[in-house]
Design a protein around this motif. Structure first.
Motif, PDB file in Angstrom:
ATOM      1  N   ILE A  22       0.848  -1.193   0.000  1.00 35.91           N
ATOM      2  CA  ILE A  22       0.000   0.000   0.000  1.00 35.91           C
ATOM      3  C   ILE A  22       0.882   1.242   0.000  1.00 35.91           C
ATOM      4  O   ILE A  22       1.917   1.292   0.642  1.00 35.91           O
ATOM      5  N   LYS A  23       0.428   2.258  -0.763  1.00 33.68           N
ATOM      6  CA  LYS A  23       1.126   3.552  -0.745  1.00 33.68           C
ATOM      7  C   LYS A  23       0.080   4.649  -0.661  1.00 33.68           C
ATOM      8  O   LYS A  23      -1.084   4.455  -1.003  1.00 33.68           O
ATOM      9  N   THR A  24       0.505   5.808  -0.196  1.00 33.05           N
ATOM     10  CA  THR A  24      -0.369   6.971  -0.158  1.00 33.05           C
ATOM     11  C   THR A  24      -0.066   7.835  -1.361  1.00 33.05           C
ATOM     12  O   THR A  24       1.083   8.226  -1.575  1.00 33.05           O
ATOM     13  N   MET A  25      -1.103   8.106  -2.152  1.00 36.66           N
ATOM     14  CA  MET A  25      -0.969   9.012  -3.292  1.00 36.66           C
ATOM     15  C   MET A  25      -1.534  10.357  -2.848  1.00 36.66           C
ATOM     16  O   MET A  25      -2.666  10.429  -2.372  1.00 36.66           O
ATOM     17  N   ASP A  26      -0.733  11.401  -3.001  1.00 33.30           N
ATOM     18  CA  ASP A  26      -1.125  12.742  -2.570  1.00 33.30           C
ATOM     19  C   ASP A  26      -1.337  13.618  -3.793  1.00 33.30           C
ATOM     20  O   ASP A  26      -0.418  13.852  -4.576  1.00 33.30           O
ATOM     21  N   PHE A  27      -2.567  14.096  -3.967  1.00 37.78           N
ATOM     22  CA  PHE A  27      -2.916  14.929  -5.113  1.00 37.78           C
ATOM     23  C   PHE A  27      -3.175  16.380  -4.701  1.00 37.78           C
ATOM     24  O   PHE A  27      -3.857  17.117  -5.403  1.00 37.78           O
ATOM     25  N   ASP A  29      -5.223  18.267  -3.105  1.00 34.85           N
ATOM     26  CA  ASP A  29      -6.555  18.477  -2.536  1.00 34.85           C
ATOM     27  C   ASP A  29      -7.058  17.256  -1.776  1.00 34.85           C
ATOM     28  O   ASP A  29      -7.983  17.356  -0.971  1.00 34.85           O
ATOM     29  N   PHE A  30      -6.479  16.098  -2.058  1.00 36.98           N
ATOM     30  CA  PHE A  30      -6.883  14.866  -1.382  1.00 36.98           C
ATOM     31  C   PHE A  30      -5.746  13.859  -1.416  1.00 36.98           C
ATOM     32  O   PHE A  30      -4.829  13.954  -2.225  1.00 36.98           O
ATOM     33  N   GLN A  31      -5.834  12.909  -0.489  1.00 36.73           N
ATOM     34  CA  GLN A  31      -4.903  11.787  -0.419  1.00 36.73           C
ATOM     35  C   GLN A  31      -5.718  10.509  -0.435  1.00 36.73           C
ATOM     36  O   GLN A  31      -6.863  10.477   0.039  1.00 36.73           O
ATOM     37  N   ILE A  32      -5.118   9.452  -0.962  1.00 37.69           N
ATOM     38  CA  ILE A  32      -5.790   8.157  -0.999  1.00 37.69           C
ATOM     39  C   ILE A  32      -4.733   7.065  -0.900  1.00 37.69           C
ATOM     40  O   ILE A  32      -3.639   7.200  -1.450  1.00 37.69           O
ATOM     41  N   GLN A  33      -5.056   6.015  -0.162  1.00 34.14           N
ATOM     42  CA  GLN A  33      -4.142   4.878  -0.050  1.00 34.14           C
ATOM     43  C   GLN A  33      -4.518   3.872  -1.133  1.00 34.14           C
ATOM     44  O   GLN A  33      -5.670   3.454  -1.236  1.00 34.14           O
ATOM     45  N   THR A  34      -3.520   3.518  -1.938  1.00 34.83           N
ATOM     46  CA  THR A  34      -3.750   2.650  -3.087  1.00 34.83           C
ATOM     47  C   THR A  34      -2.743   1.508  -3.105  1.00 34.83           C
ATOM     48  O   THR A  34      -1.727   1.566  -2.410  1.00 34.83           O
ATOM     49  N   PRO A  35      -3.007   0.515  -3.943  1.00 34.00           N
ATOM     50  CA  PRO A  35      -1.977  -0.511  -4.135  1.00 34.00           C
ATOM     51  C   PRO A  35      -0.702   0.131  -4.689  1.00 34.00           C
ATOM     52  O   PRO A  35      -0.762   1.098  -5.452  1.00 34.00           O
ATOM     53  N   ARG A  36       0.421  -0.382  -4.282  1.00 29.90           N
ATOM     54  CA  ARG A  36       1.718   0.180  -4.669  1.00 29.90           C
ATOM     55  C   ARG A  36       1.894   0.214  -6.185  1.00 29.90           C
ATOM     56  O   ARG A  36       2.545   1.100  -6.725  1.00 29.90           O
ATOM     57  N   HIS A  37       1.299  -0.711  -6.893  1.00 31.74           N
ATOM     58  CA  HIS A  37       1.497  -0.795  -8.342  1.00 31.74           C
ATOM     59  C   HIS A  37       0.664   0.207  -9.142  1.00 31.74           C
ATOM     60  O   HIS A  37       0.847   0.332 -10.346  1.00 31.74           O
TER      61      HIS A  37
END
Length: 184
Positions: A22-27, A29-37
């Motif tokens: 799992i990784k955190t993607m930071d955009f 305005d928002f962040q979301i935890q997604t699969p690393r791939h």
């Protein structure tokens, strides 16, 4: 005692492996935890924070944070057979592949022709519309929030969705949606 030690070591190895997936993607305005791939593609959006993420299965997940974000409403075009004949008389080459043709439009339940089921859930304090296909691989999976905040030019909306996703991508997206955190 040795068995317990090996069991504890195995447990911690498994725990660490799951954290690495799992990784955190930071955009911004928002962040979301997604699969690393999952990989982000750059976007040229000028009036919103929009982009595309590609999954391991090469499925596309789209997001849009802005005033013009799509509400993810399905609008099937349902017509009766008589109307189809009239349309074809006007233009015999018209594309009818997206039309749903019925005998009696008055007896149609529009919900029967939607590809996705809709439910509502609280995500990070916001009332969110969640879409899940009735049949895996055929329909939208995603989230829509009608109002994140109000700015000078209007209300900021949000969507995060994929269409016709593989079972794995659909499951990953639904899991990720629950981890959304918005910058307040």
């Amino acid at each position: 005692m040795k068995a317990l030690t090996y069991l504890l070591i195995a447990f911690f190895i498994l725990l660490n492996c799951s954290d690495d997936s799992i990784k955190t993607m930071d955009f911004g305005d928002f962040q979301i935890q997604t699969p690393r791939h999952w990989k982000e593609l750059k976007s040229d959006a000028c009036d919103s924070n929009a982009g595309i993420i590609v999954t391991k299965n090469k499925d596309s997940i789209h997001f849009d944070y802005g005033m013009y974000s799509n509400s993810l409403d399905e609008n099937p075009i349902i017509i009766n057979r008589t109307m189809l004949k009239e349309i074809l008389l006007q233009d015999s080459k018209i594309d009818t592949t997206e039309l749903i043709i019925v005998e009696n439009i008055e007896k149609v339940n529009r919900e029967d022709y939607l590809k996705s089921k809709i439910s509502y859930k609280n995500i990070d304090g916001y009332n969110a519309k969640i879409l899940i296909p009735k049949k895996i691989g055929n329909g939208m999976t995603g989230i829509y929030i009608d109002k994140i905040k109000t700015e000078l030019h209007g209300e900021v909306k949000f969507n995060f969705m994929g269409e016709n996703l593989s079972k794995q991508s659909q499951t990953e997206l639904l899991t990720a949606i629950n981890t959304l955190k918005f910058t307040k």
